[in-house]
Design a protein around this motif. Sequence first.
Motif, PDB file in Angstrom:
ATOM      1  N   GLY A  96      -4.507  -4.321  -9.706  1.00  0.00           N
ATOM      2  CA  GLY A  96      -3.760  -5.416  -9.106  1.00  0.00           C
ATOM      3  C   GLY A  96      -2.875  -4.982  -7.957  1.00  0.00           C
ATOM      4  N   LEU A  97      -2.896  -3.678  -7.599  1.00  0.00           N
ATOM      5  CA  LEU A  97      -2.148  -3.231  -6.421  1.00  0.00           C
ATOM      6  C   LEU A  97      -3.104  -3.317  -5.232  1.00  0.00           C
ATOM      7  N   VAL A  98      -3.282  -4.530  -4.738  1.00  0.00           N
ATOM      8  CA  VAL A  98      -4.275  -4.749  -3.687  1.00  0.00           C
ATOM      9  C   VAL A  98      -3.646  -4.427  -2.330  1.00  0.00           C
ATOM     10  N   SER A  99      -4.084  -3.310  -1.750  1.00  0.00           N
ATOM     11  CA  SER A  99      -3.575  -2.892  -0.450  1.00  0.00           C
ATOM     12  C   SER A  99      -4.507  -3.396   0.642  1.00  0.00           C
ATOM     13  N   LEU A 100      -3.924  -4.070   1.614  1.00  0.00           N
ATOM     14  CA  LEU A 100      -4.723  -4.530   2.761  1.00  0.00           C
ATOM     15  C   LEU A 100      -4.413  -3.657   3.978  1.00  0.00           C
ATOM     16  N   GLY A 101      -3.853  -2.483   3.724  1.00  0.00           N
ATOM     17  CA  GLY A 101      -3.462  -1.617   4.844  1.00  0.00           C
ATOM     18  C   GLY A 101      -3.834  -0.170   4.640  1.00  0.00           C
ATOM     19  N   HIS A 102      -4.947   0.068   3.943  1.00  0.00           N
ATOM     20  CA  HIS A 102      -5.306   1.461   3.723  1.00  0.00           C
ATOM     21  C   HIS A 102      -5.691   2.193   5.007  1.00  0.00           C
ATOM     22  N   GLY A 103      -5.955   1.408   6.047  1.00  0.00           N
ATOM     23  CA  GLY A 103      -6.196   2.035   7.341  1.00  0.00           C
ATOM     24  C   GLY A 103      -5.019   2.921   7.754  1.00  0.00           C
ATOM     25  N   ALA A 104      -3.830   2.568   7.325  1.00  0.00           N
ATOM     26  CA  ALA A 104      -2.650   3.370   7.659  1.00  0.00           C
ATOM     27  C   ALA A 104      -2.829   4.808   7.175  1.00  0.00           C
ATOM     28  N   PHE A 105      -3.323   4.948   5.960  1.00  0.00           N
ATOM     29  CA  PHE A 105      -3.475   6.290   5.388  1.00  0.00           C
ATOM     30  C   PHE A 105      -4.638   7.035   6.042  1.00  0.00           C
ATOM     31  N   LEU A 106      -5.694   6.278   6.353  1.00  0.00           N
ATOM     32  CA  LEU A 106      -6.821   6.873   7.079  1.00  0.00           C
ATOM     33  C   LEU A 106      -6.338   7.426   8.411  1.00  0.00           C
ATOM     34  N   GLY A 107      -5.593   6.581   9.125  1.00  0.00           N
ATOM     35  CA  GLY A 107      -5.124   6.943  10.454  1.00  0.00           C
ATOM     36  C   GLY A 107      -4.182   8.134  10.414  1.00  0.00           C
ATOM     37  N   VAL A 108      -3.240   8.092   9.477  1.00  0.00           N
ATOM     38  CA  VAL A 108      -2.304   9.206   9.353  1.00  0.00           C
ATOM     39  C   VAL A 108      -3.068  10.499   9.066  1.00  0.00           C
ATOM     40  N   GLY A 109      -4.041  10.397   8.165  1.00  0.00           N
ATOM     41  CA  GLY A 109      -4.829  11.580   7.811  1.00  0.00           C
ATOM     42  C   GLY A 109      -5.603  12.117   9.003  1.00  0.00           C
TER      43      GLY A 109
END
Lengths: 326, 243
Positions: A54-67
């Motif tokens: 239920g922790l639906v993140s719509l911003g995982h791109g942030a972590f991709l980008g940071v990585g």
Amino acid sequence: MTTGRVLAALVLAALGVAPFVPMGGMGEYVIFVMVQVFIWSFIGNAWSLMGRFGLVSLGHGAFLGVGAYTTTLLWNFYGLTPWVGVIVAMAAAVVLALVVAYPCSRFGIVGHYFGLVTLAVGEVIRLLLIAERDWTGGSLGLTLKTAGDASFYAVQYADKRVFYYGAFVVWLLGLWVWHRLDRSMARAAMEAIGEDETAAASVGIHVSRFKLAITSLSAALTAFGGVVYAQYIAYVNPETLAGVGVSLRIVFAVVLGGMYSLLGPTVGTALTISLSEYLRVKFGVHFIGMAETIYGLILVVFIIFLPSGIYGSLRGLLVRRTPARA
Amino acid sequence: MLTVSGLTKRFGGFIALNKVSFEVIEGEILGLIGPNGSGKTTAFNCISGALATSEGSIRFQGEEIVGMTPDAICHRGLARTFQIPRPFRKLSILENVAVAAHFGATVRTSEAEARHRAVEVLGLVGLPADPEADPTLLGAGGLKKLELARALATRPKLLLADESLGGLDPTEMASAADMLRRVRGELGVTIVWVEHIMATLMRVVDRVVVLDHGEKIAEGPPAAIAEDPRVIEAYLGEKVVLA
């Protein structure tokens, strides 16, 4: 489940020898698509570690980008090997995850509101990458400095088969993490938190610690996926590695395949990548946005009729015990 | 064992609890009664940490627990049940209890020990310990039992049981009252019991604390409480039931 094991062994064996199967002139292309499937499945898997509770993140791109940008910038500007860079990248993603998740957990921002917060975070990272163009190349992106045809130090290989096996192993690693979590009591604790935080806390579950831990794990693995992708493509771009677009594409794939089952994210990713490749070949540049339109329609149909996703629903039919529902 | 002094809880301008003080003595079953809206459940929520206390002090085994998080209070040996059962529907009955045994225990409990403990507690309350059993299929009585099992799995020293008998038929009620007696007898757990159905409660408890409109109006042994004019007034002449 023995037939299942035999089947799994056969599939793994087939994937293992795939790069050496003669496919005419198509070999390069098939390998290219499969590496993408492995990497994005791994990322989808990392996302579903949170999403299924239920922790639906719509911003995982942030972590991709940071990585991806962390290793790339460290390599391009300081010549730091991605083997070390990836650790920095994952740490940076965890820090970002904590900065976002701690206030959310502290002030009880859950459900749709949590989704909106993460959506904004994804965009913030994308805009930051564009704004800091002296470093990041802005919206034009950044090419990794080349280090020859095959460099272990720079993790750059002209031979795509190296990446094929690398991504294959990474994908398996993601499945292993998912499986380990699924079998642990931590999964039960997360399910409990996802359903009823008050009741979970009353039986001694430290709600915010669990939420922060699972978010950190998911962010770190997503950043790792971003690094692998950047090394493979040897080019980073704010549009493909941060922001709403890529964030939602991860969610689409996982929801399509099913976020409550081990292979759901993989099945969903394989389908969405195949679909977009098919549409790209079929329509070329004529109907730009066609793939997204079709994704959107499929997603709506799925959320309504198959909340456990394609793989999850099939598995539900095969296994007697019905899987958990959304 | 538990000393509540001057406990006050305000919701905006509404005072749900006004300087309530009482003591729970180790080994007893204390009945906490009062008409609807008298603040019983609010008191439980403050003690268990689910709600922030506005004023006052709550000491459990000599330690101030106001301001602690619910999980920290649980780890100190203070467990609670909810008035309306709140099972984790996505977990099996066994997992519901095992997760409490693993994370809530006052002593460190491994996952294997937690499962073992869950089977034990489920046996005690009389639920099947089938690892596949689905809590959504339980009736009202079964859910109450699950609620109790989950709280007991944390090995509490003090149990706050919130209206454990609501929605049960007379036979289930009698056996549930008997269950609380066994919990105290066999597990040595001290109990504070909030209950609407007073006839049953009066037969089981050692002492009674009565709340009305957020204030304590009486305290004493059941027989004396049943005769107390203020209590009778608060309950609009339910004397017959009390006796």
